[in-house]
Design a protein around this motif. Structure first.
Motif, PDB file in Angstrom:
ATOM      1  N   LEU A   1      -0.504  -7.350  -4.954  1.00 52.11           N
ATOM      2  CA  LEU A   1      -0.758  -5.956  -5.321  1.00 52.11           C
ATOM      3  C   LEU A   1       0.553  -5.247  -5.009  1.00 52.11           C
ATOM      4  N   ALA A   2       0.814  -5.300  -3.669  1.00 46.91           N
ATOM      5  CA  ALA A   2       2.077  -4.549  -3.237  1.00 46.91           C
ATOM      6  C   ALA A   2       3.407  -5.002  -4.258  1.00 46.91           C
ATOM      7  N   TYR A   3       3.403  -6.254  -4.440  1.00 45.18           N
ATOM      8  CA  TYR A   3       4.881  -6.572  -5.368  1.00 45.18           C
ATOM      9  C   TYR A   3       4.537  -5.968  -6.736  1.00 45.18           C
ATOM     10  N   SER A   4       3.353  -5.894  -7.339  1.00 41.19           N
ATOM     11  CA  SER A   4       3.092  -5.271  -8.332  1.00 41.19           C
ATOM     12  C   SER A   4       3.374  -3.789  -8.279  1.00 41.19           C
ATOM     13  N   ALA A   5       3.146  -3.112  -7.364  1.00 36.29           N
ATOM     14  CA  ALA A   5       3.250  -1.601  -7.224  1.00 36.29           C
ATOM     15  C   ALA A   5       4.883  -1.466  -7.139  1.00 36.29           C
ATOM     16  N   VAL A   6       5.693  -2.027  -6.352  1.00 40.10           N
ATOM     17  CA  VAL A   6       6.975  -2.038  -6.592  1.00 40.10           C
ATOM     18  C   VAL A   6       7.441  -1.884  -8.020  1.00 40.10           C
ATOM     19  N   GLY A   7       6.910  -2.963  -8.722  1.00 33.04           N
ATOM     20  CA  GLY A   7       7.546  -3.112  -9.976  1.00 33.04           C
ATOM     21  C   GLY A   7       7.111  -2.023 -10.875  1.00 33.04           C
ATOM     22  N   GLN A   8       6.261  -1.343 -10.440  1.00 30.28           N
ATOM     23  CA  GLN A   8       5.978  -0.033 -11.437  1.00 30.28           C
ATOM     24  C   GLN A   8       6.932   0.988 -11.396  1.00 30.28           C
ATOM     25  N   ALA A   9       7.817   0.979 -10.240  1.00 31.20           N
ATOM     26  CA  ALA A   9       8.653   2.245  -9.904  1.00 31.20           C
ATOM     27  C   ALA A   9       9.983   2.119 -11.228  1.00 31.20           C
TER      28      ALA A   9
ATOM     29  N   LEU B   1      -4.086  -6.399  15.789  1.00 29.57           N
ATOM     30  CA  LEU B   1      -3.814  -6.464  14.483  1.00 29.57           C
ATOM     31  C   LEU B   1      -4.874  -5.972  13.509  1.00 29.57           C
ATOM     32  N   ILE B   2      -6.220  -5.827  14.185  1.00 28.09           N
ATOM     33  CA  ILE B   2      -7.455  -5.533  13.365  1.00 28.09           C
ATOM     34  C   ILE B   2      -7.189  -3.849  13.045  1.00 28.09           C
ATOM     35  N   PRO B   3      -6.708  -3.131  13.698  1.00 24.95           N
ATOM     36  CA  PRO B   3      -6.700  -1.622  13.341  1.00 24.95           C
ATOM     37  C   PRO B   3      -5.466  -1.368  12.577  1.00 24.95           C
ATOM     38  N   VAL B   4      -4.477  -2.338  12.622  1.00 26.57           N
ATOM     39  CA  VAL B   4      -3.166  -2.251  11.768  1.00 26.57           C
ATOM     40  C   VAL B   4      -3.740  -2.675  10.275  1.00 26.57           C
ATOM     41  N   LEU B   5      -4.675  -3.583  10.073  1.00 22.49           N
ATOM     42  CA  LEU B   5      -5.155  -4.084   8.750  1.00 22.49           C
ATOM     43  C   LEU B   5      -5.826  -2.866   8.236  1.00 22.49           C
ATOM     44  N   CYS B   6      -6.759  -2.416   8.909  1.00 26.16           N
ATOM     45  CA  CYS B   6      -7.662  -1.108   8.458  1.00 26.16           C
ATOM     46  C   CYS B   6      -6.862   0.125   8.246  1.00 26.16           C
ATOM     47  N   ALA B   7      -5.593   0.341   8.940  1.00 24.29           N
ATOM     48  CA  ALA B   7      -4.842   1.524   8.665  1.00 24.29           C
ATOM     49  C   ALA B   7      -3.948   1.254   7.369  1.00 24.29           C
ATOM     50  N   VAL B   8      -3.367  -0.090   7.072  1.00 23.14           N
ATOM     51  CA  VAL B   8      -2.728  -0.291   5.962  1.00 23.14           C
ATOM     52  C   VAL B   8      -3.650  -0.283   4.757  1.00 23.14           C
ATOM     53  N   ALA B   9      -4.903  -0.612   4.863  1.00 26.82           N
ATOM     54  CA  ALA B   9      -6.054  -0.455   3.861  1.00 26.82           C
ATOM     55  C   ALA B   9      -6.080   0.748   3.407  1.00 26.82           C
ATOM     56  N   LEU B  10      -6.409   1.624   4.297  1.00 24.20           N
ATOM     57  CA  LEU B  10      -6.938   2.878   4.141  1.00 24.20           C
ATOM     58  C   LEU B  10      -5.920   3.944   3.802  1.00 24.20           C
ATOM     59  N   LEU B  11      -4.506   3.531   4.266  1.00 24.84           N
ATOM     60  CA  LEU B  11      -3.514   4.654   4.379  1.00 24.84           C
ATOM     61  C   LEU B  11      -2.374   4.291   2.877  1.00 24.84           C
ATOM     62  N   SER B  12      -2.452   3.142   2.562  1.00 18.10           N
ATOM     63  CA  SER B  12      -1.490   2.769   1.614  1.00 18.10           C
ATOM     64  C   SER B  12      -2.192   3.457   0.231  1.00 18.10           C
ATOM     65  N   ARG B  13      -1.014   4.016  -0.541  1.00 17.63           N
ATOM     66  CA  ARG B  13      -1.242   4.391  -1.748  1.00 17.63           C
ATOM     67  C   ARG B  13      -0.412   3.745  -2.912  1.00 17.63           C
ATOM     68  N   LEU B  14      -1.222   2.947  -3.811  1.00 15.97           N
ATOM     69  CA  LEU B  14      -0.498   2.079  -4.616  1.00 15.97           C
ATOM     70  C   LEU B  14      -0.711   2.884  -6.317  1.00 15.97           C
ATOM     71  N   PRO B  15       0.329   2.756  -6.799  1.00 15.67           N
ATOM     72  CA  PRO B  15       0.107   3.192  -8.363  1.00 15.67           C
ATOM     73  C   PRO B  15      -0.766   2.728  -9.214  1.00 15.67           C
ATOM     74  N   ASN B  16      -1.324   3.089 -10.031  1.00 15.95           N
ATOM     75  CA  ASN B  16      -2.372   2.337 -11.022  1.00 15.95           C
ATOM     76  C   ASN B  16      -1.446   1.564 -12.005  1.00 15.95           C
ATOM     77  N   SER B  17      -1.841   0.413 -12.306  1.00 17.25           N
ATOM     78  CA  SER B  17      -1.162  -0.317 -13.500  1.00 17.25           C
ATOM     79  C   SER B  17      -1.563   0.411 -14.870  1.00 17.25           C
ATOM     80  N   PRO B  18      -0.683  -0.126 -15.762  1.00 14.61           N
ATOM     81  CA  PRO B  18      -0.649   0.889 -17.135  1.00 14.61           C
ATOM     82  C   PRO B  18      -2.164   0.587 -17.721  1.00 14.61           C
ATOM     83  N   GLN B  19      -2.906  -0.438 -17.454  1.00 16.90           N
ATOM     84  CA  GLN B  19      -4.326  -0.514 -18.076  1.00 16.90           C
ATOM     85  C   GLN B  19      -5.364   0.206 -17.339  1.00 16.90           C
ATOM     86  N   HIS B  20      -4.774   0.798 -16.231  1.00 19.24           N
ATOM     87  CA  HIS B  20      -5.720   1.724 -15.504  1.00 19.24           C
ATOM     88  C   HIS B  20      -5.341   3.315 -15.568  1.00 19.24           C
TER      89      HIS B  20
END
Length: 342
Positions: free
Chosen positions: A270-278, A323-342
């Motif tokens: 999903l992160a790779y796809s998000a980079v490709g949206q730029a 690493l548990i709070p690291v995963l939680c922070a990444v999950a809750l704070l990261s913002r991904l652009p929606n793909s075209p179909q969304h």
């Protein structure tokens, strides 16, 4: 270290290279050169020669890594639906198959040289078959016909705020993945008293669940959207890691690592796809992908070592728990652009 450093250095030039000649020629050439270098690694004598060949292999591997993700992003945009998770599923499946094949060949006493030479021959045949099937993504032609875009590309280009933010996310994710792949078996062996055989299944459970999650990841992305799936996947991975660390039973801990692998399976695709949206389907896409891959490689390279150093002071259990709070922070704070179909 030589492999990773060469890969990191070489992937910085993939963007300008594909902007000039296109992704397809770069991939077709690299897929034929890489097996030759792999075979030579097993045949060379002497430390200096080995280091040189490993660095060459790392450089070509870094090129392939960046170019194939760029190619997948371009095809994803052309199809108008997610495919990155399925592409990364192929990596997970092949990693499991390769490790099992290595174990079998080692068990029956096949030496390393014929093993790597045979693997190189299979990879060469695969490259020859797959090369003509690679799609023309238009990157090279676009670079030649568009005016100033290629001139803006270079070793200092592509470091946008969005890419750096997603790159740091990728680094954190790969540190966590490196912890599961590099330290889960040691955790079970030292902290839970598991046998060597049971401890080794932690890695298999993580990678196996990761492969399954990636196989269905694209359908989940279509149904729920990348942002929701990223958040849920990160939280599931955090819960799985917590389950593994809190379970007194080695078998339950193995199950926890499997849950962590399933949750983490969709995050990097999903992160790779998000980079490709730029800069989708433009000559700058490969540059952005190479910058992001730099961050993920750094996480893979330094993550397990940092965990080992921290474990010397705090213990492995507490280090992995951090690493548990690291995963939680990444999950809750990261913002991904929606793909075209969304």
């Amino acid at each position: 270290m030589a492999f990773a450093v060469a890969a990191l250095a070489c992937m910085q030039g993939v963007g300008p290279l594909t902007a000039r000649v296109g992704i397809r020629p770069v991939l077709r050439t690299a897929l034929l050169v890489m097996p030759v270098l792999l075979a030579l690694v097993s045949l060379v004598g002497g430390t200096v020669g080995l280091v040189v060949l490993v660095m060459a292999l790392g450089a070509v591997h870094g090129t392939v890594d960046t170019a194939m993700n760029t190619h997948a992003v371009a095809i994803e945009r052309r199809l108008g639906r997610p495919i990155l998770s399925g592409c990364h599923a192929a990596w997970s499946v092949s990693a499991v198959m390769a490790s099992l094949a290595t174990a079998v060949l080692e068990g029956v006493g096949i030496p390393l040289t014929p093993h790597l030479v045979a693997a190189a021959a299979v990879l060469m045949a695969g490259g020859l078959l797959l090369g003509p099937l690679l799609a023309e993504t238009g990157t090279g032609n676009h670079a030649r016909t568009s005016s100033p875009a290629p001139r803006r590309l270079g070793l200092r280009g592509g470091w946008s705020r969005q890419v750096v933010t997603l790159g740091l996310t990728g680094t954190a994710l790969m540190v966590c993945e490196g912890a599961a792949l590099g330290w889960s078996a040691i955790f079970l062996l030292d902290s839970r008293g598991a046998s060597l055989g049971i401890a080794a299944t932690a890695v298999t459970a993580y990678t196996g669940a990761q492969a399954i999650g990636r196989v269905i990841g694209d359908r989940l992305t279509l149904r729920h959207g990348p942002q929701i799936l990223f958040r849920v996947g990160g939280l599931v991975a955090a819960c799985g890691l917590a389950m593994a660390l809190l379970s007194p039973s080695p078998a339950a801990a193995v199950g926890g690592f499997a849950v962590a692998g399933a949750g983490a399976s969709v995050l990097i695709p999903l992160a790779y796809s998000a980079v490709g949206q730029a800069k989708a389907d433009s000559p700058e896409t490969a540059t952005l992908i190479s910058r992001f891959t730099t961050f993920t490689y750094a996480g893979t390279l330094f993550g397990p070592a940092v965990i080992g150093w921290a474990a010397e002071f705090a213990g492995l259990t507490w280090t992995l728990a951090a690493l548990i709070p690291v995963l939680c922070a990444v999950a809750l704070l990261s913002r991904l652009p929606n793909s075209p179909q969304h």
